[in-house]
Design an enzyme around this catalytic site. Sequence first.
Site, PDB file in Angstrom:
ATOM      1  N   GLU A 163      31.293  36.903  40.691  1.00 10.84           N
ATOM      2  CA  GLU A 163      30.393  37.983  41.114  1.00 10.84           C
ATOM      3  C   GLU A 163      29.118  38.073  40.290  1.00 10.84           C
ATOM      4  O   GLU A 163      28.813  39.129  39.714  1.00 10.84           O
ATOM      5  CB  GLU A 163      31.135  39.320  41.129  1.00 10.84           C
ATOM      6  N   GLU A 368      39.092  37.426  46.414  1.00 12.87           N
ATOM      7  CA  GLU A 368      39.486  38.820  46.210  1.00 12.87           C
ATOM      8  C   GLU A 368      39.385  39.569  47.527  1.00 12.87           C
ATOM      9  O   GLU A 368      38.476  39.310  48.322  1.00 12.87           O
ATOM     10  CB  GLU A 368      38.606  39.538  45.166  1.00 12.87           C
TER      11      GLU A 368
HETATM   12  C1  BG6 Z   1      35.551  42.884  41.764  1.00 12.34           C
HETATM   13  C2  BG6 Z   1      35.852  42.267  40.426  1.00 12.34           C
HETATM   14  O1  BG6 Z   1      34.237  43.273  41.724  1.00 12.34           O
HETATM   15  O2  BG6 Z   1      36.206  44.045  42.108  1.00 12.34           O
HETATM   16  C3  BG6 Z   1      37.197  42.643  39.830  1.00 12.34           C
HETATM   17  O3  BG6 Z   1      35.709  40.866  40.473  1.00 12.34           O
HETATM   18  C4  BG6 Z   1      37.452  44.119  40.087  1.00 12.34           C
HETATM   19  O4  BG6 Z   1      37.169  42.324  38.466  1.00 12.34           O
HETATM   20  C5  BG6 Z   1      37.490  44.335  41.587  1.00 12.34           C
HETATM   21  O5  BG6 Z   1      38.588  44.626  39.472  1.00 12.34           O
HETATM   22  C6  BG6 Z   1      37.845  45.743  42.012  1.00 12.34           C
HETATM   23  O6  BG6 Z   1      37.005  46.669  41.404  1.00 12.34           O
HETATM   24  P1  BG6 Z   1      37.589  47.916  40.603  1.00 12.34           P
HETATM   25  O7  BG6 Z   1      36.453  48.544  39.921  1.00 12.34           O
HETATM   26  O8  BG6 Z   1      38.224  48.791  41.605  1.00 12.34           O
HETATM   27  O9  BG6 Z   1      38.572  47.346  39.629  1.00 12.34           O
END
Ligand code: BG6
Length: 467
Positions: A163, A368
């Site tokens: 990211e 993700e």
């Molecule tokens: C992504 C990241 O932006 O979102 C992760 O790569 C992150 O590291 C995930 O945990 C979810 O975001 P958050 O803030 O809910 O943990």
Amino acid sequence: YNTKTNFPENFLWGASTSAYQVEGAVLEDGKSPSIIDMYEHPKDTAGFRIASDYYHRYKEDIQWFAKMGLKAYRFSIAWTRILPEGTGKINQPGVDYYKNIIAECRKYKIEPVVTMYHFDLPYCLEEQGGWNKRETVDAFVEYARVLFEIYGREVTYWLTINEQNTMILHPGAIGLPKGGTLPTKKELYQQNHHMMLAQARVMKLFHKMVRNGKIGPALNLTAMYPASCRPEDAIAAHNWVSIRCWNFADVPVFGTYHPLAFSYMKDRGIAPEILPGDMEILKDADPDFIAMNYYSTATIGASRNDSSDVAARAGDQQIMLGEQGVYRPEENPYVDKTKYGWVIDPVGFRYTLRKVYERYHLPILVTENGIGAPDILEDGKIHDDYRIDFLKKHLIQMKLAIADGVEMIGYCPWAAIDVVSTHQGYKKRYGFIYVDREEFDLKEMKRYPKDSFFWYQKVIAENGKSL
Ligand code: BG6
């Protein structure tokens, strides 16, 4: 829609974590602090310092992953475990730690997918100027060489930088320098240029050093909708997707900045300084695939040219904030939101996959996708039907995208196991496996499979057939 479409044979059914969000042990066995360890975080409890204590429990955890049937596991290597001084001396215990993780994965026939850098720059490099300096580009290339030498034969799938667009567009999202201020936009776009150079050099090096390996960038990519059919809304929405998404993927794939995003930077005096030879370096990147993190879509309207553009939000996700004079997020009445205000849009997932594939013609690995929720442990069980519902709807849309002609390598949702959320502490959980700790009370950190664990296990076992 061709209902006969199935997931490809050898589809990588996986799940993800990142080093600083699961490992803990931030100063153990020679590891030095990263910026994450030194920054201030909105919810700083024993959060990142202990995380899920995976550093000490990875064997048990990978055994759980195997039980779930994972075909792939995406994790990140902490630069600070391998090279605690950022460059130079290699830290053997750190090297061995990831060797063991890879060996555990292989033992269960789980394909390791390695992220080289997930937000956690060595703090010692940050103190010397971090990504503002070209020396950090050299340091990243050196770090990459070490990784490819040591793990190149054992790992096929590599991700360069997680990211990059989040780090540049929303630097506060990963924490704030103690008592410090955030970089200016001009500095951020210079840092971005340096990361692009680093990435391109690393990809070139990779193709020389790792035969049959595959490498790609890992970006947060999201389709957008114009708030209405008003032409000005369409222009604003196009601004948004160009500046936020395509500008970050065009550079590694095409070796050029996105023209619209570049004029945006130039007009505002925030374009990076590009030295002779830089553009040639960028042309060498040549990724084998695109990795993408997908959570939400955005709905974008024309700017009102006042500060209300910035305050406008489409949900609470920081990356969806507006920018005065450029675009303005609007509410989308057709989608739901998570408890944390993030837009839930499975159809937007299909739409995003189509857009990404149509633009880059490269296979896609989803690295993700998931829903953060305050899961509840009751009698040893976690009934996370909302997560099953979320993932199921996204998988159905991914299957449709495959039927549309999108070439998919695999799907690694966030997260394999509960991790500390980047923005919201430990309460906001994403994993298939529950880690019994609270924000402040670490308890015994016992692991429990959630209902989603058993559901995903079945999906994997039948290669998504009944979705
Ligand atoms: C992504 C990241 O932006 O979102 C992760 O790569 C992150 O590291 C995930 O945990 C979810 O975001 P958050 O803030 O809910 O943990």
